[in-house]
Structure formats: structure tokens, C-alpha cells
Design a protein around this motif. Structure first.
Motif, mmCIF file in Angstrom:
data_model
loop_
_atom_site.group_PDB
_atom_site.id
_atom_site.type_symbol
_atom_site.label_atom_id
_atom_site.label_comp_id
_atom_site.label_asym_id
_atom_site.label_seq_id
_atom_site.Cartn_x
_atom_site.Cartn_y
_atom_site.Cartn_z
ATOM 1 N N ALA A 2 79.987 -38.510 -21.906
ATOM 2 C CA ALA A 2 80.487 -38.284 -20.545
ATOM 3 C C ALA A 2 81.793 -38.302 -20.251
ATOM 4 O O ALA A 2 82.442 -39.346 -20.779
ATOM 5 C CB ALA A 2 79.296 -38.993 -19.677
ATOM 6 N N CYS A 3 82.209 -37.654 -19.451
ATOM 7 C CA CYS A 3 83.462 -37.996 -18.720
ATOM 8 C C CYS A 3 83.570 -38.804 -17.687
ATOM 9 O O CYS A 3 82.344 -39.415 -17.363
ATOM 10 C CB CYS A 3 84.147 -36.608 -18.306
ATOM 11 S SG CYS A 3 83.501 -35.986 -16.711
ATOM 12 N N GLN A 4 84.812 -39.513 -17.063
ATOM 13 C CA GLN A 4 84.662 -40.431 -16.218
ATOM 14 C C GLN A 4 83.972 -39.914 -14.666
ATOM 15 O O GLN A 4 83.647 -40.730 -13.887
ATOM 16 C CB GLN A 4 85.783 -40.867 -15.862
ATOM 17 C CG GLN A 4 86.627 -41.362 -17.085
ATOM 18 C CD GLN A 4 87.560 -42.515 -17.076
ATOM 19 O OE1 GLN A 4 87.092 -43.744 -16.421
ATOM 20 N NE2 GLN A 4 88.605 -42.488 -17.227
ATOM 21 N N GLY A 5 83.916 -38.491 -14.355
ATOM 22 C CA GLY A 5 82.932 -38.054 -13.345
ATOM 23 C C GLY A 5 83.831 -38.065 -12.019
ATOM 24 O O GLY A 5 85.178 -38.621 -12.071
ATOM 25 N N ASN A 6 83.023 -38.361 -10.899
ATOM 26 C CA ASN A 6 83.735 -38.495 -9.674
ATOM 27 C C ASN A 6 84.093 -39.780 -9.119
ATOM 28 O O ASN A 6 84.538 -40.260 -8.115
ATOM 29 C CB ASN A 6 82.766 -37.705 -8.560
ATOM 30 C CG ASN A 6 81.526 -38.406 -8.365
ATOM 31 O OD1 ASN A 6 81.033 -39.300 -8.941
ATOM 32 N ND2 ASN A 6 80.721 -37.849 -7.760
ATOM 33 N N VAL A 10 86.217 -41.564 -11.059
ATOM 34 C CA VAL A 10 87.525 -41.697 -11.381
ATOM 35 C C VAL A 10 88.413 -40.353 -11.322
ATOM 36 O O VAL A 10 89.613 -40.391 -10.760
ATOM 37 C CB VAL A 10 87.626 -42.312 -12.845
ATOM 38 C CG1 VAL A 10 89.123 -42.332 -13.364
ATOM 39 C CG2 VAL A 10 86.953 -43.678 -13.216
ATOM 40 N N CYS A 11 87.880 -39.443 -11.894
ATOM 41 C CA CYS A 11 88.525 -37.996 -11.934
ATOM 42 C C CYS A 11 88.467 -37.327 -10.461
ATOM 43 O O CYS A 11 87.550 -37.221 -10.056
ATOM 44 C CB CYS A 11 87.949 -36.984 -12.865
ATOM 45 S SG CYS A 11 88.870 -35.748 -13.112
ATOM 46 N N ARG A 12 89.815 -36.813 -10.188
ATOM 47 C CA ARG A 12 89.763 -36.121 -8.911
ATOM 48 C C ARG A 12 89.227 -34.667 -8.892
ATOM 49 O O ARG A 12 88.981 -34.326 -7.849
ATOM 50 C CB ARG A 12 91.368 -36.166 -8.481
ATOM 51 C CG ARG A 12 92.272 -35.313 -9.387
ATOM 52 C CD ARG A 12 93.657 -35.817 -9.130
ATOM 53 N NE ARG A 12 94.305 -35.055 -10.011
ATOM 54 C CZ ARG A 12 95.159 -33.986 -9.835
ATOM 55 N NH1 ARG A 12 95.132 -33.427 -8.605
ATOM 56 N NH2 ARG A 12 95.906 -33.494 -10.753
ATOM 57 N N PHE A 13 88.832 -34.415 -9.868
ATOM 58 C CA PHE A 13 88.122 -32.929 -10.088
ATOM 59 C C PHE A 13 86.607 -33.103 -10.043
ATOM 60 O O PHE A 13 85.865 -32.185 -9.949
ATOM 61 C CB PHE A 13 88.468 -32.139 -11.012
ATOM 62 C CG PHE A 13 89.833 -31.777 -11.199
ATOM 63 C CD1 PHE A 13 90.565 -30.821 -10.046
ATOM 64 C CD2 PHE A 13 90.839 -32.525 -12.147
ATOM 65 C CE1 PHE A 13 92.024 -30.860 -10.015
ATOM 66 C CE2 PHE A 13 92.442 -32.110 -12.167
ATOM 67 C CZ PHE A 13 92.702 -31.278 -11.348
ATOM 68 N N GLY A 14 86.307 -34.331 -10.276
ATOM 69 C CA GLY A 14 84.515 -34.744 -10.445
ATOM 70 C C GLY A 14 83.858 -34.356 -9.563
ATOM 71 O O GLY A 14 84.246 -34.699 -8.496
ATOM 72 N N LEU A 15 82.849 -33.712 -9.793
ATOM 73 C CA LEU A 15 81.861 -33.482 -8.522
ATOM 74 C C LEU A 15 80.389 -34.386 -8.748
ATOM 75 O O LEU A 15 79.750 -34.263 -7.543
ATOM 76 C CB LEU A 15 81.356 -31.981 -8.884
ATOM 77 C CG LEU A 15 82.661 -31.002 -8.507
ATOM 78 C CD1 LEU A 15 82.252 -29.562 -9.031
ATOM 79 C CD2 LEU A 15 83.048 -30.885 -7.200
ATOM 80 N N GLY A 36 81.894 -33.596 -15.335
ATOM 81 C CA GLY A 36 81.925 -33.661 -14.000
ATOM 82 C C GLY A 36 82.201 -32.307 -13.311
ATOM 83 O O GLY A 36 81.907 -32.239 -12.112
ATOM 84 N N CYS A 37 82.712 -31.321 -14.051
ATOM 85 C CA CYS A 37 83.261 -30.321 -13.436
ATOM 86 C C CYS A 37 83.372 -28.960 -14.387
ATOM 87 O O CYS A 37 83.202 -29.547 -15.610
ATOM 88 C CB CYS A 37 84.419 -30.351 -12.470
ATOM 89 S SG CYS A 37 85.594 -30.425 -13.531
ATOM 90 N N PRO A 38 83.557 -27.772 -13.774
ATOM 91 C CA PRO A 38 83.663 -26.840 -14.879
ATOM 92 C C PRO A 38 84.775 -26.745 -15.766
ATOM 93 O O PRO A 38 84.930 -25.867 -16.527
ATOM 94 C CB PRO A 38 83.653 -25.473 -13.843
ATOM 95 C CG PRO A 38 82.793 -26.024 -12.949
ATOM 96 C CD PRO A 38 83.213 -27.325 -12.364
ATOM 97 N N SER A 39 85.661 -27.787 -15.620
ATOM 98 C CA SER A 39 86.677 -27.891 -16.618
ATOM 99 C C SER A 39 85.931 -28.305 -17.942
ATOM 100 O O SER A 39 86.689 -28.055 -19.012
ATOM 101 C CB SER A 39 87.741 -28.985 -16.300
ATOM 102 O OG SER A 39 88.485 -28.429 -15.244
ATOM 103 N N ALA A 40 84.633 -28.777 -17.931
ATOM 104 C CA ALA A 40 83.909 -28.990 -18.871
ATOM 105 C C ALA A 40 84.605 -30.040 -20.202
ATOM 106 O O ALA A 40 84.228 -29.333 -21.377
ATOM 107 C CB ALA A 40 83.489 -27.542 -19.704
ATOM 108 N N CYS A 41 85.082 -30.824 -19.935
ATOM 109 C CA CYS A 41 86.049 -31.697 -20.850
ATOM 110 C C CYS A 41 85.139 -32.299 -21.936
ATOM 111 O O CYS A 41 85.704 -32.321 -23.142
ATOM 112 C CB CYS A 41 86.585 -32.843 -20.137
ATOM 113 S SG CYS A 41 88.112 -32.346 -19.056
ATOM 114 N N VAL A 42 83.717 -32.553 -21.656
ATOM 115 C CA VAL A 42 83.042 -32.968 -22.851
ATOM 116 C C VAL A 42 82.028 -31.832 -23.458
ATOM 117 O O VAL A 42 80.904 -32.093 -24.165
ATOM 118 C CB VAL A 42 82.104 -34.193 -22.378
ATOM 119 C CG1 VAL A 42 83.388 -35.331 -22.271
ATOM 120 C CG2 VAL A 42 81.263 -33.991 -21.278
HETATM 121 S S1 SF4 Z 1 85.068 -32.374 -16.694
HETATM 122 FE FE1 SF4 Z 1 86.190 -32.387 -14.682
HETATM 123 S S2 SF4 Z 1 85.447 -34.252 -13.901
HETATM 124 FE FE2 SF4 Z 1 85.354 -34.611 -16.194
HETATM 125 S S3 SF4 Z 1 87.143 -35.356 -17.002
HETATM 126 FE FE3 SF4 Z 1 87.346 -33.099 -16.964
HETATM 127 S S4 SF4 Z 1 88.385 -32.316 -15.137
HETATM 128 FE FE4 SF4 Z 1 87.741 -34.597 -14.916
#
Ligand code: SF4
Ligand code: SF4
Ligand code: SF4
Length: 285
Positions: free
Chosen positions: A100-104, A106-111, A140-146
Motif C-alpha cells: 500500500a502507499c501512504q494514501g490520504n 500522508v500523500c496530498r493526492f491520496g483519496l 491512494g489515487c489514479p497515479s497508481a504508485c503501487v
Molecule cells: S498512489 Fe496517489 S496517494 Fe498513493 S502515493 Fe501515489 S500519488 Fe500518493
């Protein structure tokens, strides 16, 4: 199955990965969502010095392994860690650690709250036996980091923008923020192309006139993706699911996979064999 294979599968079930060196294992410990507190980290460091070669390896899925643990000392090392709250990692034909990413938080884009969802999934399912490995990712968002599209069961935070036209002053902040060219301002009024919109919410964050609000925020679910020797993208199952729907679908997916999956078959291969529609009808409310 050879005697060596049986031993290996038993070792893997305990989180001990046999190394190429005889009687050595790389000991996998659990780090849900890539998060581990400082005290546990110290315990892992101590174990790496006492039982391994004094270093740890961070895996591609946010896991931690202590390589070069002697097979005869692996149980002792693992029990010592368990007493300090560091649990065994998952390997073999099991539900693997949730990334998992840090989500909402920590991350300002997290939903969505990825860590909370990852912990809830872990408590319920990690380590459970399935026909083959089953990997879960929460992003956490459509950037889809994981990379939720490249995993057996992927969860991605999404939000649907709602336009309040009477508040729109045509400033174009939303248009500049959108990376998909999905929102355009014409005659001083914004409009959204729903075909292009990926539900990222950047336009909502950009608008200062309260002309864009979140109509609904939830999870987009992908299933059947995988990397490895035969990689394939997952299929989008549902958009904007709430947490209740997410866990209901997850439970039904496990039931389906355990019932229909052949020994050694990944979830995506099961869809290829029986058709996606059969699965979809079973899991969607
Ligand atoms: S997927 Fe979105 S919320 Fe998660 S780390 Fe990447 S940018 Fe941030
Ligand atoms: S940012 Fe808000 S006010 Fe500006 S054009 Fe977009 S919707 Fe209208
Ligand atoms: S939610 Fe994202 S993709 Fe959709 S219009 Fe807004 S900025 Fe563009």
C-alpha cells in the motif's frame, strides 16, 4: 513431489525462503503496506546481526527479508521476533503481504486511507491458503504508485467530480490541473468529459470557487493482474466502491477462487479459463 519440494513448501509456509546455499534461508517478516514502527525495526536489525549477515533486504513488494539465517536457527530467530511483535511473512500458495502507499494520511493526492484498508485486509486474509499466490495492492489515487492493475486484486482510490455551474467563474484552474484534458472551459463555464475523466480529483483540489465537489469517493477495483513470466493487466471490476462493497467483493473473490481455481492457477488464469463474466456475476451485488 520430491522430498526436497515438500520440505521447501513447508519452509515457505513459515516465511523461510530456501537460499541457493545449502541450509540457509532468507527469513521473510511482515511489513504491511511498507510500514513498520521503529521498535520493530530495531528488533529486525538485532535479528539480522544475531542470525544473519547483519543486513536486511527490502523486497519489490515492500517486504523485509533477513538473508543468511541458518536453517537450524530459523525457528528460534522467528520466535524471538514474534515476541517483539514482528510477525512472519507470507510465502508459497497463500495470500501474500498487502502492499500500500501512504494514501490520504500522508500523500496530498491520496483519496482513501490505504494503510487502514491494508491492515484490515491483512488481519482477515494474509497467510490464508489459496490455489496459488494471491497478491493485493492498495493505492491512494489514479497515479497508481503501487500498481493495482498489475496485481491479483488491486484497489485504487477514486473520486467523481460534480460541477456546480452557478459557482463557476471560468478561471480555468481546473483545466490546467487536469492531466487528462477531461475538463474544458467554454464561454466561462467548465464542463467535464466523463469518457476521459479518470476520477483523480485534481480539478476539485484546484477550484477555489466551490464549483467542483466530490460527488462520491471510493475504490476502483482491478482483478486478475500479474507480473512475472506471463504478465497481464487486471480487468476493472467496479468503480467508486465503498468499503462495505470492497470487503464483500473480496470475500466472494476468495470463495470463488478457492472453489473454482485449480492447484497452481493464478486468479487471472482462472478468468481466462472460465471467462470473466462467470466471476463478475458471482461477486457483484
Ligand atoms: S498512489 Fe496517489 S496517494 Fe498513493 S502515493 Fe501515489 S500519488 Fe500518493
Ligand atoms: S476552477 Fe472552478 S471556477 Fe475555475 S473554471 Fe474550473 S470549475 Fe470554474
Ligand atoms: S477528476 Fe481528474 S481526470 Fe477527471 S476532470 Fe478532474 S482532474 Fe480531470
Amino acid at each position: 513431489m520430491s522430498e526436497k519440494k515438500i520440505d521447501e513448501s513447508l519452509l515457505k509456509s513459515k516465511g523461510f525462503l530456501p537460499q541457493r546455499q545449502e541450509n540457509m534461508v532468507s527469513m521473510r517478516v511482515r511489513a504491511t503496506g511498507g510500514r513498520i514502527d521503529a521498535e520493530k525495526l530495531r528488533a529486525i536489525a538485532d535479528a539480522a546481526e544475531k542470525y544473519g549477515h547483519g543486513y536486511i533486504h527490502i523486497t519489490s513488494r515492500q517486504g523485509i527479508e533477513i538473508p543468511f539465517v541458518k536453517l537450524e536457527e530459523a525457528e528460534e530467530a522467528s520466535s524471538e521476533l514474534e515476541k517483539k511483535g514482528v510477525l512472519r511473512g507470507s510465502s508459497g500458495k497463500r495470500v501474500r503481504a498487502v502492499v500500500a502507499c501512504q494514501g490520504n494520511e500522508v500523500c496530498r493526492f491520496g483519496l482513501i486511507d490505504c494503510q487502514q484498508i491494508a491492515n484490515r485486509i491483512t488481519e482477515k486474509y494474509v497467510g490464508e491458503t489459496v490455489p496459488k499466490k494471491l497478491k493485493i495492492a492498495v493505492t491512494g489515487c489514479p497515479s497508481a504508485c503501487v500498481k493495482p492493475q498489475d496485481t491479483d486484486f488491486g484497489v485504487m482510490g477514486t473520486t467523481k467530480p460534480q460541477l456546480i455551474s452557478e459557482n463557476c467563474v471560468g478561471c480555468k484552474r481546473c483545466e490546467k490541473a487536469c492531466k487528462m484534458e477531461a475538463i474544458k472551459v467554454l464561454d466561462d463555464k467548465a464542463s467535464i468529459d466523463r469518457e476521459k475523466c479518470i476520477l483523480c480529483g485534481l480539478c476539485i483540489a484546484a477550484c477555489r470557487k466551490d464549483a467542483l465537489r466530490a460527488e462520491k469517493t471510493g475504490c476502483t477495483i482491478f482483478v486478475g493482474g500479474k507480473l512475472g513470466r506471463k504478465p497481464g493487466h487486471g480487468t476493472k471490476l467496479l468503480e467508486l466502491a465503498d468499503e462495505g462493497q470492497l470487503f464483500s467483493i473480496l470475500e466472494k473473490t476468495f470463495e470463488y477462487y478457492r472453489r473454482e481455481g485449480l492447484d497452481g492457477e493464478r486468479l487471472g488464469d482462472l478468468f481466462d479459463r472460465l471467462g470473466f463474466e462467470k466471476y463478475r456475476k458471482e461477486v457483484l451485488p
